[in-house]
Design a protein around this motif. Structure first.
Motif, PDB file in Angstrom:
ATOM      1  N   ILE A  45       0.857  -1.186   0.000  1.00  0.00           N
ATOM      2  CA  ILE A  45       0.000   0.000   0.000  1.00  0.00           C
ATOM      3  C   ILE A  45       0.892   1.235   0.000  1.00  0.00           C
ATOM      4  CG2 ILE A  45      -1.762   1.286   1.266  1.00  0.00           C
ATOM      5  CD1 ILE A  45      -2.701  -1.427   2.399  1.00  0.00           C
ATOM      6  N   PRO A  46       0.666   2.163  -0.948  1.00  0.00           N
ATOM      7  CA  PRO A  46       1.543   3.337  -1.047  1.00  0.00           C
ATOM      8  C   PRO A  46       1.283   4.351   0.074  1.00  0.00           C
ATOM      9  CG  PRO A  46      -0.200   3.481  -2.666  1.00  0.00           C
ATOM     10  CD  PRO A  46      -0.360   2.156  -1.975  1.00  0.00           C
ATOM     11  N   VAL A  47       2.063   4.246   1.137  1.00  0.00           N
ATOM     12  CA  VAL A  47       2.012   5.177   2.261  1.00  0.00           C
ATOM     13  C   VAL A  47       3.421   5.739   2.408  1.00  0.00           C
ATOM     14  CG1 VAL A  47       1.640   5.392   4.748  1.00  0.00           C
ATOM     15  CG2 VAL A  47       0.182   3.870   3.415  1.00  0.00           C
ATOM     16  N   PRO A  48       3.541   7.073   2.525  1.00  0.00           N
ATOM     17  CA  PRO A  48       4.890   7.627   2.712  1.00  0.00           C
ATOM     18  C   PRO A  48       5.606   6.947   3.875  1.00  0.00           C
ATOM     19  CG  PRO A  48       3.315   9.390   2.366  1.00  0.00           C
ATOM     20  CD  PRO A  48       2.524   8.121   2.503  1.00  0.00           C
ATOM     21  N   ASN A  49       6.832   6.543   3.639  1.00  0.00           N
ATOM     22  CA  ASN A  49       7.627   5.832   4.638  1.00  0.00           C
ATOM     23  C   ASN A  49       7.768   6.644   5.927  1.00  0.00           C
ATOM     24  OD1 ASN A  49       9.045   3.503   5.400  1.00  0.00           O
ATOM     25  ND2 ASN A  49      10.995   4.539   5.013  1.00  0.00           N
ATOM     26  N   SER A  50       7.807   7.971   5.798  1.00  0.00           N
ATOM     27  CA  SER A  50       7.969   8.819   6.980  1.00  0.00           C
ATOM     28  C   SER A  50       6.809   8.640   7.959  1.00  0.00           C
ATOM     29  CB  SER A  50       8.085  10.285   6.569  1.00  0.00           C
ATOM     30  OG  SER A  50       6.925  10.689   5.856  1.00  0.00           O
ATOM     31  N   LEU A  51       5.631   8.316   7.466  1.00  0.00           N
ATOM     32  CA  LEU A  51       4.486   8.103   8.356  1.00  0.00           C
ATOM     33  C   LEU A  51       4.600   6.801   9.136  1.00  0.00           C
ATOM     34  CD1 LEU A  51       1.426   9.217   6.195  1.00  0.00           C
ATOM     35  CD2 LEU A  51       2.659  10.516   7.930  1.00  0.00           C
ATOM     36  N   LEU A  52       5.291   5.832   8.560  1.00  0.00           N
ATOM     37  CA  LEU A  52       5.364   4.519   9.192  1.00  0.00           C
ATOM     38  C   LEU A  52       6.520   4.376  10.168  1.00  0.00           C
ATOM     39  CD1 LEU A  52       4.553   2.259   6.113  1.00  0.00           C
ATOM     40  CD2 LEU A  52       2.995   3.028   7.904  1.00  0.00           C
ATOM     41  N   VAL A  53       7.618   5.060   9.924  1.00  0.00           N
ATOM     42  CA  VAL A  53       8.810   4.817  10.741  1.00  0.00           C
ATOM     43  C   VAL A  53       9.212   5.982  11.638  1.00  0.00           C
ATOM     44  CG1 VAL A  53       9.738   3.120   9.140  1.00  0.00           C
ATOM     45  CG2 VAL A  53      10.374   5.517   8.892  1.00  0.00           C
ATOM     46  N   ALA A  54       8.825   7.186  11.319  1.00  0.00           N
ATOM     47  CA  ALA A  54       9.237   8.341  12.132  1.00  0.00           C
ATOM     48  C   ALA A  54       8.514   8.325  13.473  1.00  0.00           C
ATOM     49  CB  ALA A  54       8.941   9.643  11.391  1.00  0.00           C
ATOM     50  N   SER A  55       9.131   8.918  14.456  1.00  0.00           N
ATOM     51  CA  SER A  55       8.501   8.974  15.774  1.00  0.00           C
ATOM     52  C   SER A  55       7.681  10.257  15.935  1.00  0.00           C
ATOM     53  CB  SER A  55       9.564   8.898  16.870  1.00  0.00           C
ATOM     54  OG  SER A  55      10.440   9.996  16.754  1.00  0.00           O
ATOM     55  N   LYS A  56       7.720  11.128  14.938  1.00  0.00           N
ATOM     56  CA  LYS A  56       7.015  12.404  15.004  1.00  0.00           C
ATOM     57  C   LYS A  56       5.690  12.311  14.241  1.00  0.00           C
ATOM     58  CE  LYS A  56      10.246  14.762  13.032  1.00  0.00           C
ATOM     59  NZ  LYS A  56      11.036  15.863  12.483  1.00  0.00           N
ATOM     60  N   ILE A  57       4.834  13.271  14.500  1.00  0.00           N
ATOM     61  CA  ILE A  57       3.575  13.418  13.775  1.00  0.00           C
ATOM     62  C   ILE A  57       3.727  14.654  12.884  1.00  0.00           C
ATOM     63  CG2 ILE A  57       1.092  13.873  13.981  1.00  0.00           C
ATOM     64  CD1 ILE A  57       1.757  11.166  15.110  1.00  0.00           C
ATOM     65  N   PRO A  58       3.454  14.545  11.591  1.00  0.00           N
ATOM     66  CA  PRO A  58       3.555  15.719  10.710  1.00  0.00           C
ATOM     67  C   PRO A  58       2.372  16.666  10.944  1.00  0.00           C
ATOM     68  CG  PRO A  58       2.792  13.822   9.471  1.00  0.00           C
ATOM     69  CD  PRO A  58       3.096  13.340  10.855  1.00  0.00           C
ATOM     70  N   TYR A  59       2.462  17.451  12.003  1.00  0.00           N
ATOM     71  CA  TYR A  59       1.353  18.286  12.453  1.00  0.00           C
ATOM     72  C   TYR A  59       1.037  19.415  11.479  1.00  0.00           C
ATOM     73  CZ  TYR A  59      -1.835  19.324  16.259  1.00  0.00           C
ATOM     74  OH  TYR A  59      -2.960  19.484  17.023  1.00  0.00           O
ATOM     75  N   GLY A  60       1.944  19.685  10.541  1.00  0.00           N
ATOM     76  CA  GLY A  60       1.667  20.689   9.514  1.00  0.00           C
ATOM     77  C   GLY A  60       0.419  20.338   8.722  1.00  0.00           C
ATOM     78  N   ILE A  61       0.131  19.043   8.612  1.00  0.00           N
ATOM     79  CA  ILE A  61      -1.081  18.605   7.915  1.00  0.00           C
ATOM     80  C   ILE A  61      -2.308  19.073   8.691  1.00  0.00           C
ATOM     81  CG2 ILE A  61      -2.395  16.582   7.167  1.00  0.00           C
ATOM     82  CD1 ILE A  61       0.353  15.132   6.919  1.00  0.00           C
ATOM     83  N   ALA A  62      -2.286  18.918  10.002  1.00  0.00           N
ATOM     84  CA  ALA A  62      -3.417  19.345  10.838  1.00  0.00           C
ATOM     85  C   ALA A  62      -3.555  20.867  10.840  1.00  0.00           C
ATOM     86  CB  ALA A  62      -3.241  18.824  12.261  1.00  0.00           C
ATOM     87  N   ILE A  63      -2.434  21.567  10.869  1.00  0.00           N
ATOM     88  CA  ILE A  63      -2.480  23.027  10.837  1.00  0.00           C
ATOM     89  C   ILE A  63      -3.096  23.488   9.521  1.00  0.00           C
ATOM     90  CG2 ILE A  63      -1.084  25.141  10.823  1.00  0.00           C
ATOM     91  CD1 ILE A  63       0.919  23.595  12.656  1.00  0.00           C
ATOM     92  N   ALA A  64      -2.691  22.857   8.424  1.00  0.00           N
ATOM     93  CA  ALA A  64      -3.228  23.223   7.114  1.00  0.00           C
ATOM     94  C   ALA A  64      -4.720  22.901   7.018  1.00  0.00           C
ATOM     95  CB  ALA A  64      -2.458  22.506   6.011  1.00  0.00           C
ATOM     96  N   ALA A  65      -5.118  21.727   7.479  1.00  0.00           N
ATOM     97  CA  ALA A  65      -6.535  21.347   7.410  1.00  0.00           C
ATOM     98  C   ALA A  65      -7.380  22.274   8.271  1.00  0.00           C
ATOM     99  CB  ALA A  65      -6.701  19.894   7.849  1.00  0.00           C
ATOM    100  N   GLY A  66      -6.935  22.543   9.493  1.00  0.00           N
ATOM    101  CA  GLY A  66      -7.663  23.461  10.363  1.00  0.00           C
ATOM    102  C   GLY A  66      -7.697  24.869   9.790  1.00  0.00           C
ATOM    103  N   GLY A  67      -6.594  25.282   9.197  1.00  0.00           N
ATOM    104  CA  GLY A  67      -6.533  26.612   8.590  1.00  0.00           C
ATOM    105  C   GLY A  67      -7.456  26.753   7.404  1.00  0.00           C
ATOM    106  N   LEU A  68      -7.523  25.725   6.580  1.00  0.00           N
ATOM    107  CA  LEU A  68      -8.418  25.781   5.423  1.00  0.00           C
ATOM    108  C   LEU A  68      -9.880  25.756   5.855  1.00  0.00           C
ATOM    109  CD1 LEU A  68      -6.467  23.532   2.908  1.00  0.00           C
ATOM    110  CD2 LEU A  68      -6.756  26.017   2.829  1.00  0.00           C
ATOM    111  N   LEU A  69     -10.176  25.038   6.920  1.00  0.00           N
ATOM    112  CA  LEU A  69     -11.544  25.024   7.435  1.00  0.00           C
ATOM    113  C   LEU A  69     -11.922  26.396   8.005  1.00  0.00           C
ATOM    114  CD1 LEU A  69     -14.088  23.316   8.060  1.00  0.00           C
ATOM    115  CD2 LEU A  69     -13.086  22.910  10.316  1.00  0.00           C
ATOM    116  N   ALA A  70     -11.006  27.021   8.733  1.00  0.00           N
ATOM    117  CA  ALA A  70     -11.278  28.311   9.370  1.00  0.00           C
ATOM    118  C   ALA A  70     -11.057  29.497   8.436  1.00  0.00           C
ATOM    119  CB  ALA A  70     -10.381  28.458  10.603  1.00  0.00           C
ATOM    120  N   TYR A  71     -10.452  29.276   7.302  1.00  0.00           N
ATOM    121  CA  TYR A  71     -10.091  30.339   6.359  1.00  0.00           C
ATOM    122  C   TYR A  71     -11.234  31.313   6.059  1.00  0.00           C
ATOM    123  CZ  TYR A  71      -8.629  32.333   1.865  1.00  0.00           C
ATOM    124  OH  TYR A  71      -8.334  33.182   0.846  1.00  0.00           O
TER     125      TYR A  71
END
Length: 170
Positions: free
Chosen positions: A130-156
């Motif tokens: 299944i094509p999932v970016p490797n960074s999502l599977l192995v990194a210990s961090k959460i790419p919170y920029g995705i949440a900031i962008a989604a919340g920002g677009l909703l509140a825009y």
């Protein structure tokens, strides 16, 4: 021209931040820089009064202080902190900023749960190809920029500068 830039700068920066954070787990410094400098140039030209302008900068500074504390506690990444603070100036020091922060928190929770689920099933995902970016599977961090962008677009649409631009079109 000013109205077009209001409708383009923030959404495009959110999209770029989300994509780069998804694939590289970093948010380029140029994204928050464009957001902040774009606001500083666009807001006065859009007819925003100085009081609202300064309150918007105060909102960004307040968010930056809170994010700096979270960064110092190693609970938030530096790129996420800069993106959140630079985005806050577009919402100003009013209820739209609260709406933005709540939306970011909601999407952050959903994103975190989703990524934790993916990581718990990383062997199966890899085996199935299944094509999932490797960074999502192995990194210990959460790419919170995705949440900031989604919340920002909703509140825009709630941002005062955007509402003012919409009124100017009517």
């Amino acid at each position: 021209m000013i109205i077009a830039s209001i409708f383009l700068v923030l959404p495009l920066c959110f999209a770029l931040a989300a994509l780069t954070d998804l694939f590289t787990m970093t948010i380029p410094n140029r994204v928050p820089a464009i957001l902040l400098l774009g606001f500083i140039v666009i807001a006065p030209l859009s007819g925003m009064d100085w009081h609202s302008f300064l309150l918007s900068l105060l909102a960004g500074f307040s968010v930056l202080l809170a994010c700096f504390a979270l960064f110092a506690l190693n609970t938030m990444g530096g790129g996420d902190a800069k993106l959140l603070a630079a985005s806050a100036v577009w919402f100003g020091l009013n209820t739209s900023l609260a709406y933005f922060m709540v939306a970011v928190a909601f999407f952050g929770g959903v994103l975190s749960i989703g990524i934790l689920f993916l990581r718990s099933r990383s062997d199966e995902i890899t085996a199935l190809g299944i094509p999932v970016p490797n960074s999502l599977l192995v990194a210990s961090k959460i790419p919170y920029g995705i949440a900031i962008a989604a919340g920002g677009l909703l509140a825009y649409p709630e941002a005062p500068i955007v509402q003012s631009a919409i009124r100017a079109l009517m």
